[in-house]
Design an enzyme around this catalytic site. Structure first.
Site, PDB file in Angstrom:
ATOM      1  N   ASP A 117       0.834  -1.202   0.000  1.00  0.00           N
ATOM      2  CA  ASP A 117       0.000   0.000   0.000  1.00  0.00           C
ATOM      3  C   ASP A 117       0.865   1.248   0.000  1.00  0.00           C
ATOM      4  OD1 ASP A 117      -2.867   1.182   0.633  1.00  0.00           O
ATOM      5  OD2 ASP A 117      -1.467   2.218   1.952  1.00  0.00           O
ATOM      6  N   TYR A 164       2.992   9.798  -0.606  1.00  0.00           N
ATOM      7  CA  TYR A 164       4.094   9.237   0.186  1.00  0.00           C
ATOM      8  C   TYR A 164       5.434   9.473  -0.514  1.00  0.00           C
ATOM      9  CZ  TYR A 164       0.323   6.531   2.474  1.00  0.00           C
ATOM     10  OH  TYR A 164      -0.828   6.136   3.126  1.00  0.00           O
ATOM     11  N   SER A 173     -10.728   6.580   0.516  1.00  0.00           N
ATOM     12  CA  SER A 173     -10.055   6.551   1.812  1.00  0.00           C
ATOM     13  C   SER A 173     -10.463   7.796   2.598  1.00  0.00           C
ATOM     14  CB  SER A 173      -8.540   6.535   1.595  1.00  0.00           C
ATOM     15  OG  SER A 173      -7.888   6.616   2.834  1.00  0.00           O
TER      16      SER A 173
HETATM   17  P1  NAP Z   1       0.756   1.317  11.818  1.00  0.00           P
HETATM   18  O1  NAP Z   1       1.071   0.320  10.785  1.00  0.00           O
HETATM   19  O2  NAP Z   1      -0.438   1.147  12.666  1.00  0.00           O
HETATM   20  O3  NAP Z   1       1.980   1.465  12.823  1.00  0.00           O
HETATM   21  C1  NAP Z   1       3.257   1.717  12.382  1.00  0.00           C
HETATM   22  C2  NAP Z   1       4.135   1.972  13.609  1.00  0.00           C
HETATM   23  O4  NAP Z   1       4.229   0.805  14.411  1.00  0.00           O
HETATM   24  C3  NAP Z   1       5.543   2.354  13.226  1.00  0.00           C
HETATM   25  O5  NAP Z   1       5.981   3.302  14.180  1.00  0.00           O
HETATM   26  C4  NAP Z   1       6.321   1.044  13.355  1.00  0.00           C
HETATM   27  O6  NAP Z   1       7.644   1.346  13.716  1.00  0.00           O
HETATM   28  C5  NAP Z   1       5.602   0.377  14.503  1.00  0.00           C
HETATM   29  N1  NAP Z   1       5.568  -1.091  14.417  1.00  0.00           N
HETATM   30  C6  NAP Z   1       5.125  -1.863  13.391  1.00  0.00           C
HETATM   31  N2  NAP Z   1       5.171  -3.159  13.715  1.00  0.00           N
HETATM   32  C7  NAP Z   1       5.658  -3.231  14.980  1.00  0.00           C
HETATM   33  C8  NAP Z   1       5.939  -4.295  15.862  1.00  0.00           C
HETATM   34  N3  NAP Z   1       5.707  -5.558  15.520  1.00  0.00           N
HETATM   35  N4  NAP Z   1       6.422  -4.005  17.103  1.00  0.00           N
HETATM   36  C9  NAP Z   1       6.661  -2.723  17.472  1.00  0.00           C
HETATM   37  N5  NAP Z   1       6.428  -1.655  16.657  1.00  0.00           N
HETATM   38  C10 NAP Z   1       5.921  -1.916  15.425  1.00  0.00           C
HETATM   39  O7  NAP Z   1       0.670   2.812  11.195  1.00  0.00           O
HETATM   40  P2  NAP Z   1       0.724   3.430   9.735  1.00  0.00           P
HETATM   41  O8  NAP Z   1       2.019   3.208   9.077  1.00  0.00           O
HETATM   42  O9  NAP Z   1       0.282   4.824   9.873  1.00  0.00           O
HETATM   43  O10 NAP Z   1      -0.405   2.631   8.942  1.00  0.00           O
HETATM   44  C11 NAP Z   1      -0.128   1.520   8.114  1.00  0.00           C
HETATM   45  C12 NAP Z   1      -0.289   1.876   6.663  1.00  0.00           C
HETATM   46  O11 NAP Z   1      -1.600   2.399   6.395  1.00  0.00           O
HETATM   47  C13 NAP Z   1       0.644   3.014   6.183  1.00  0.00           C
HETATM   48  O12 NAP Z   1       1.970   2.615   6.034  1.00  0.00           O
HETATM   49  C14 NAP Z   1      -0.051   3.426   4.915  1.00  0.00           C
HETATM   50  O13 NAP Z   1       0.224   2.513   3.879  1.00  0.00           O
HETATM   51  C15 NAP Z   1      -1.510   3.350   5.345  1.00  0.00           C
HETATM   52  N6  NAP Z   1      -2.043   4.661   5.824  1.00  0.00           N
HETATM   53  C16 NAP Z   1      -3.030   5.257   5.101  1.00  0.00           C
HETATM   54  C17 NAP Z   1      -3.559   6.454   5.521  1.00  0.00           C
HETATM   55  C18 NAP Z   1      -4.659   7.087   4.722  1.00  0.00           C
HETATM   56  O14 NAP Z   1      -4.946   8.275   4.932  1.00  0.00           O
HETATM   57  N7  NAP Z   1      -5.280   6.382   3.825  1.00  0.00           N
HETATM   58  C19 NAP Z   1      -3.097   7.080   6.684  1.00  0.00           C
HETATM   59  C20 NAP Z   1      -2.087   6.449   7.408  1.00  0.00           C
HETATM   60  C21 NAP Z   1      -1.574   5.228   6.981  1.00  0.00           C
HETATM   61  P3  NAP Z   1       8.944   0.840  12.878  1.00  0.00           P
HETATM   62  O15 NAP Z   1       8.750   1.203  11.439  1.00  0.00           O
HETATM   63  O16 NAP Z   1      10.064   1.589  13.545  1.00  0.00           O
HETATM   64  O17 NAP Z   1       9.003  -0.635  13.111  1.00  0.00           O
END
Ligand code: NAP
Length: 288
Positions: free
Chosen positions: A43, A48, A134
């Site tokens: 994704d 990004y 989204s």
């Molecule tokens: P998330 O996946 O909920 O959390 C990511 C955070 O958790 C990072 O700080 C990561 O740190 C940490 N993490 C991940 N796995 C871990 C584990 N097993 N143990 C400890 N820490 C862990 O948040 P997100 O990146 O915001 O959301 C996921 C995806 O959703 C995004 O990458 C993007 O593709 C999408 N997104 C879309 C929107 C939208 O508006 N449509 C908004 C936000 C996100 P490290 O990288 O340091 O491990």
């Protein structure tokens, strides 16, 4: 890898890898590692600024394109039918592919009806296999879904154990739209990795809080796309196919829902911030 069926018959992995805040420099390495781990859904988004990194990884990974599922999103600064159409071609070029598996309107701001029309056209022309939205809530979602020919196949919303989106899940059922969770690990906030309720559940299966939180979502039929730049975490987040949460444990986690979101898409301050985002964050604008 488990999959779900979208409302147009397209099959989508229920667990993927997200690259928000993965720098353009790191993106290729991260996506290569994610694909090496077993992830098939990636994704990304125009905003990004790392679609090229995803594309480079896709071309080098050795996994046939047909086995990968690429999602990207049209940003606000590309809103409107003509601009969005051009931006879709630009995304295809950056991703190094001749089709996108799932294309979403990233934010409900700007001329998103024009954007959606361009996406419908791309869908009919075979440049995109499924389209969706989204961050569209309530009336915004319903109005678009009612007025457009191609019903959104997916709605991507902030969704995690603390915000389980019951109201929106009820609403999107009428269109057979699937929920895709962004921030499925609550973006690492609210003590998710140390939460005692998740720990107690996880201990029964020898699984971490992150694994339990992701398993909960996918068991509910919600697509989850956790992000991490660490290879070991990619692997552990992916290792959720070898257990099932009991009905009682599912119920315990359902009770963790607070109904509150971190990001409120009806907040005018957020609207203004996002409308200006491209000017501040697009590396091209920053060089000017
Ligand atoms: P998330 O996946 O909920 O959390 C990511 C955070 O958790 C990072 O700080 C990561 O740190 C940490 N993490 C991940 N796995 C871990 C584990 N097993 N143990 C400890 N820490 C862990 O948040 P997100 O990146 O915001 O959301 C996921 C995806 O959703 C995004 O990458 C993007 O593709 C999408 N997104 C879309 C929107 C939208 O508006 N449509 C908004 C936000 C996100 P490290 O990288 O340091 O491990």
């Amino acid at each position: 890898m488990k999959t779900i069926l979208l409302n147009n018959g397209v099959e989508m992995p229920v667990l993927g890898y997200g690259v928000y805040l993965v720098s353009p420099e790191e993106c290729e390495r991260c996506v290569l590692e994610a694909i090496g781990t077993g992830y098939r859904l990636i994704d990304t988004a125009q905003a990004y600024y790392n679609e090229e990194g995803v594309g480079a990884a896709v071309s080098k990974c050795g996994v046939p394109r047909s086995e990968l599922f690429l999602t990207t999103k049209v940003w606000i600064s590309n809103a409107g039918e003509e601009k969005a159409a051009r931006s879709i071609d630009e995304s295809l070029r950056k991703l190094g592919t001749d089709y996108i598996d799932l294309l979403l309107v990233h934010q409900p701001f700007g001329d998103y009806y024009g954007t959606y029309r361009a996406m419908e056209k791309a869908y009919r022309n075979g440049k995109v296999r499924a389209i969706g939205l989204s961050n569209f809530y309530d009336a915004r979602f319903v109005d678009l879904a009612e007025n457009m020919d191609v019903k959104p196949a997916v709605l991507q919303l902030e969704t995690h154990v603390f915000s389980q989106q019951y109201r929106m899940r009820g609403l999107i059922k009428d269109y057979d739209t699937r929920l895709m969770a962004w921030g499925p690990l609550a973006q690492g906030t609210d003590g998710i990795f140390t939460d005692e309720r998740l720990k107690t559940v996880g201990a029964r299966y020898d699984k971490t809080n992150a694994q339990v939180a992701l398993k909960f979502l996918t068991s509910e039929g919600i697509v989850a796309i956790p992000k991490t730049t660490h290879k070991e975490r990619m692997a552990s987040n992916f290792a959720i196919d070898d257990f099932e949460l009991s009905a009682e444990d599912m119920e315990t986690i359902r009770r963790m829902d607070t109904g509150k979101l971190k990001t409120d898409f009806n907040d005018p301050v957020l609207a203004k911030y996002l409308l200006d985002y491209d000017k501040q964050f697009n590396p091209i604008n920053r060089q000017k």
